[in-house]
Write an enzyme that holds these catalytic residues in place. Structure first.
Site, PDB file in Angstrom:
ATOM      1  N   CYS A 100       0.860  -1.195   0.000  1.00 20.70           N
ATOM      2  CA  CYS A 100       0.000   0.000   0.000  1.00 20.70           C
ATOM      3  C   CYS A 100       0.889   1.234   0.000  1.00 20.70           C
ATOM      4  O   CYS A 100       1.739   1.394   0.872  1.00 20.70           O
ATOM      5  CB  CYS A 100      -0.888  -0.019   1.239  1.00 20.70           C
ATOM      6  SG  CYS A 100      -1.745   1.524   1.541  1.00 20.70           S
ATOM      7  N   CYS A 104      -3.161   7.656  -1.923  1.00 21.60           N
ATOM      8  CA  CYS A 104      -4.470   7.728  -2.596  1.00 21.60           C
ATOM      9  C   CYS A 104      -5.576   8.264  -1.703  1.00 21.60           C
ATOM     10  O   CYS A 104      -6.519   8.874  -2.193  1.00 21.60           O
ATOM     11  CB  CYS A 104      -4.882   6.359  -3.110  1.00 21.60           C
ATOM     12  SG  CYS A 104      -3.547   5.215  -3.296  1.00 21.60           S
ATOM     13  N   THR A 191      -4.329   5.104   7.074  1.00 22.69           N
ATOM     14  CA  THR A 191      -3.291   4.733   6.113  1.00 22.69           C
ATOM     15  C   THR A 191      -2.348   5.907   5.868  1.00 22.69           C
ATOM     16  O   THR A 191      -2.786   6.981   5.451  1.00 22.69           O
ATOM     17  CB  THR A 191      -3.968   4.307   4.794  1.00 22.69           C
ATOM     18  OG1 THR A 191      -4.833   3.226   5.064  1.00 22.69           O
ATOM     19  CG2 THR A 191      -2.947   3.924   3.753  1.00 22.69           C
ATOM     20  N   GLU A 257      -0.407   1.872   8.931  1.00 19.89           N
ATOM     21  CA  GLU A 257      -1.698   2.248   9.512  1.00 19.89           C
ATOM     22  C   GLU A 257      -1.434   2.724  10.934  1.00 19.89           C
ATOM     23  O   GLU A 257      -0.570   2.180  11.621  1.00 19.89           O
ATOM     24  CB  GLU A 257      -2.654   1.047   9.575  1.00 19.89           C
ATOM     25  CG  GLU A 257      -2.794   0.257   8.283  1.00 19.89           C
ATOM     26  CD  GLU A 257      -3.524   0.960   7.179  1.00 19.89           C
ATOM     27  OE1 GLU A 257      -4.376   1.825   7.489  1.00 19.89           O
ATOM     28  OE2 GLU A 257      -3.252   0.664   6.000  1.00 19.89           O
ATOM     29  N   HIS A 292     -12.577   5.782  -3.307  1.00 21.29           N
ATOM     30  CA  HIS A 292     -11.586   4.849  -2.765  1.00 21.29           C
ATOM     31  C   HIS A 292     -11.889   3.413  -3.215  1.00 21.29           C
ATOM     32  O   HIS A 292     -10.967   2.605  -3.348  1.00 21.29           O
ATOM     33  CB  HIS A 292     -11.496   4.968  -1.245  1.00 21.29           C
ATOM     34  CG  HIS A 292     -10.136   4.617  -0.718  1.00 21.29           C
ATOM     35  ND1 HIS A 292      -8.968   5.157  -1.224  1.00 21.29           N
ATOM     36  CD2 HIS A 292      -9.740   3.744   0.234  1.00 21.29           C
ATOM     37  CE1 HIS A 292      -7.931   4.634  -0.594  1.00 21.29           C
ATOM     38  NE2 HIS A 292      -8.365   3.762   0.284  1.00 21.29           N
ATOM     39  N   TYR A 296      -9.214   0.797  -5.415  1.00 20.70           N
ATOM     40  CA  TYR A 296      -8.851  -0.602  -5.200  1.00 20.70           C
ATOM     41  C   TYR A 296      -8.830  -1.404  -6.494  1.00 20.70           C
ATOM     42  O   TYR A 296      -8.202  -2.468  -6.550  1.00 20.70           O
ATOM     43  CB  TYR A 296      -9.806  -1.244  -4.172  1.00 20.70           C
ATOM     44  CG  TYR A 296      -9.402  -0.976  -2.740  1.00 20.70           C
ATOM     45  CD1 TYR A 296      -8.991   0.288  -2.341  1.00 20.70           C
ATOM     46  CD2 TYR A 296      -9.434  -1.978  -1.789  1.00 20.70           C
ATOM     47  CE1 TYR A 296      -8.621   0.548  -1.029  1.00 20.70           C
ATOM     48  CE2 TYR A 296      -9.062  -1.738  -0.473  1.00 20.70           C
ATOM     49  CZ  TYR A 296      -8.652  -0.480  -0.106  1.00 20.70           C
ATOM     50  OH  TYR A 296      -8.279  -0.237   1.192  1.00 20.70           O
ATOM     51  N   CYS A 299      -4.859  -0.287  -7.298  1.00 18.67           N
ATOM     52  CA  CYS A 299      -3.723  -0.652  -6.424  1.00 18.67           C
ATOM     53  C   CYS A 299      -3.659  -2.152  -6.175  1.00 18.67           C
ATOM     54  O   CYS A 299      -2.595  -2.761  -6.274  1.00 18.67           O
ATOM     55  CB  CYS A 299      -3.772   0.124  -5.114  1.00 18.67           C
ATOM     56  SG  CYS A 299      -4.948  -0.485  -3.885  1.00 18.67           S
ATOM     57  N   GLU A 447      -6.759  -5.852   4.036  1.00 20.10           N
ATOM     58  CA  GLU A 447      -7.194  -4.531   3.591  1.00 20.10           C
ATOM     59  C   GLU A 447      -8.177  -4.644   2.433  1.00 20.10           C
ATOM     60  O   GLU A 447      -9.060  -3.806   2.273  1.00 20.10           O
ATOM     61  CB  GLU A 447      -6.009  -3.651   3.211  1.00 20.10           C
ATOM     62  CG  GLU A 447      -6.460  -2.204   3.081  1.00 20.10           C
ATOM     63  CD  GLU A 447      -5.346  -1.254   2.787  1.00 20.10           C
ATOM     64  OE1 GLU A 447      -4.437  -1.626   2.047  1.00 20.10           O
ATOM     65  OE2 GLU A 447      -5.411  -0.126   3.302  1.00 20.10           O
TER      66      GLU A 447
HETATM   67 FE1  SF4 Z   1      -3.346   1.831  -0.052  1.00 19.38          FE
HETATM   68 FE2  SF4 Z   1      -4.686   1.020  -2.189  1.00 19.38          FE
HETATM   69 FE3  SF4 Z   1      -5.886   2.597  -0.381  1.00 19.38          FE
HETATM   70 FE4  SF4 Z   1      -3.948   3.517  -2.021  1.00 19.38          FE
HETATM   71  S1  SF4 Z   1      -5.999   2.783  -2.630  1.00 19.38           S
HETATM   72  S2  SF4 Z   1      -4.159   3.916   0.150  1.00 19.38           S
HETATM   73  S3  SF4 Z   1      -2.586   1.761  -2.153  1.00 19.38           S
HETATM   74  S4  SF4 Z   1      -5.120   0.498  -0.074  1.00 19.38           S
HETATM   75 FE    FE Z   2      -6.724   1.242   1.924  1.00 21.17          FE
END
Ligand code: SF4
Ligand code: FE
Length: 485
Positions: A100, A104, A191, A257, A292, A296, A299, A447
């Site tokens: 991660c 983001c 995060t 985190e 968000h 996902y 990422c 996650e």
């Molecule tokens: Fe982490 Fe993915 Fe959330 Fe970005 S979108 S903060 S990489 S879990």
């Molecule tokens: Fe996340």
């Protein structure tokens, strides 16, 4: 040009007066701490790639506020192409870090706040949008990292914020003056909070009038007096203190985190973006979560690419690559991973312009994307563990491997195909362990379940967005029960 170098980013973190606790101690220097540093490296990658001409087209863009070149992580999406580029950028970042990379959440927070504050001002005659845009201009001009802080501790889930036995279980306004407000509470599993310059707070659920002190949004520097952090443990985290990059599996990158405590923190008026307008809290939550959930689809796919590659390498190292069931398992992993990507791209292509000009994803498809993410990485991990074999969890340490007497036995008995050094096989097994069970599992497996909202949160949004009545009508028309009008 408003872009920081990687070094400038690291230097800027050193200048922050962050109060971070880990293992019961206040850390003097978190930037060089072996448990924290991999997470900083992940964020730093967003600066490094922006400066690399092979990646800068994806990593940077032109600000609609200043016309300057900025990092895409600080950008307001101006088109569906921007939304697609975001997903592509996150996949690429996942491929490079296998973890991660944290930046983001701030990008998703600024995009959600932009349209919601605009709509608040239109309806209420407030000045939140203007305040928000000047904050964002500052973020873009200085290429800052922002923590998008949404999740409250929530206490007893059957009670509303104002009904909790302890009133601080949702972050709230405790006093107000002409200059600003004072807030108290906490944000959990934040995060990248410690790697951020600014903390951008939003409410965590839709609010009713009696909860209005909890309907608050603002941004403050991450080292503001009254804010302190407690580092979240990760499986195998102390391995990072043993000095063996081989045993860690992914020695350079990791996630982060933390529990963030706000102990009567003063927020100046010009940094407040919502103050008791409870009727807009739900909208802000839905938009941030939607963005968000789109993230996902980028990422986790990038991290999945590394895991699929690692499983395929292990099949090669084991001499099993030609077995038909191995090929089939790799195909299944690819199919699942690309399905996640398809959802990320689809919700971006089907996005639309909001009244502030910032583009929003298609909410139904973004929620379907994240719902799939709560499942597919588990199956991808299961297949990776299947291909890797049990040695992944029974292997001795690097110290044993380097030992003059016992090392040669490990070299001899853990070799797969003769042409591949045992060390390569062990490193690859540790990488799979890291991604499925170890530190990176925070950013991949669990996650995938809870990040951007637990599965039930997406199911509620899916049921709201699906328009079941329309589907019923389609069926009635086709069945000849009613006319198509
Ligand atoms: Fe982490 Fe993915 Fe959330 Fe970005 S979108 S903060 S990489 S879990
Ligand atoms: Fe996340």
């Amino acid at each position: 040009m408003a872009l920081k170098t990687t070094q400038e980013y690291l230097d800027s973190l050193r200048k922050l007066d962050i109060k971070l606790y880990m293992f019961g101690e206040l850390l003097e220097n978190f930037v060089d701490h072996p448990i924290v540093r991999p997470s900083i490296n992940s964020v730093a990658k967003s600066f490094e790639l922006a400066a690399d001409e092979r990646y800068s087209e994806l990593m940077t863009t032109t600000s609609n506020l200043s016309g300057e070149t900025i990092n895409r992580f600080t950008h307001l999406h101006q088109s569906t192409d921007d939304l697609v580029s975001k997903v592509q950028m996150l996949r690429m970042m996942g491929q490079k870090t296998a973890s991660c990379f944290q930046r983001c959440v701030g990008m998703d927070a600024i995009n959600a706040l932009d349209s919601v504050t605009f709509e608040m001002d239109q309806q209420l005659g407030s000045v939140y949008h203007q305040r928000f845009r000047s904050f964002l201009q500052y973020v873009q001009d200085n290429d800052l990292v922002v923590d998008g802080a949404m999740t409250d501790p929530k206490g007893d889930r059957s009670l509303r914020p104002s009904e909790q036995a302890d009133p601080d279980l949702y972050l709230r306004v405790v006093s107000e003056s002409p200059d600003g407000i004072v807030v108290r509470g906490a944000k959990v599993h934040q995060t990248g909070a410690i790697n951020s310059h600014e903390i951008c707070v939003m409410p965590t659920i839709a609010m009713a009038e009696l909860d209005k002190d909890y309907a608050v949004s603002f941004a403050v520097p991450s080292d503001t007096p009254g804010i302190f952090y407690i580092y979240g443990r990760q499986s195998c985290d102390t391995r990072k203190m043993e000095g063996s990059d081989m045993d860690v599996g992914n020695a350079r990158y990791g996630g982060q985190e933390a529990l963030v405590i706000f102990e009567d923190v003063f927020v100046p008026k010009e940094r407040v973006f919502m103050l008791r307008e409870y009727q807009f809290a739900g909208n802000l939550v839905e938009r941030f979560a939607g963005y968000h959930r789109q993230s996902y689809g980028g990422c986790k796919v990038g991290v999945g690419d590394v895991l699929i590659g690692a499983a395929a390498m292990l099949a090669d190292y084991n001499g099993a690559a030609k077995a038909s069931h191995i090929k089939d398992k790799l195909i299944e992993m690819i199919h699942l991973n690309e399905t996640l990507y398809s959802c990320g791209i689809a919700c971006s292509c089907q996005g639309h312009r909001t009244s502030s000009g910032t583009f929003l994803i298609n909410q139904l498809l973004a929620n379907v994307c994240k719902q799939n993410v709560t499942r597919f990485p588990y199956e991808i991990s299961r297949l990776a563990e299947d291909i890797a074999g049990g040695l992944m969890v029974t292997m001795p340490s690097e110290k044993d491997f380097r030992h003059p007497k016992i090392g040669p036995y490990i070299e001899k008995y853990f070799r797969g195909v003769q042409t591949v050094p045992t060390e390569h096989r062990m490193r690859m097994l540790r990488l799979v362990e890291n991604m499925t069970l170890g530190c990176a599992a925070v950013g991949y497996r669990t996650e995938s379940m809870h990040g951007a909202g637990s599965p039930q949160a997406q199911r509620i949004m899916i049921s709201r967005q699906a328009n079941l009545d329309y589907k019923k009508k389609l069926a009635r028309v086709v069945a000849g029960i009613e006319e198509d009008n």
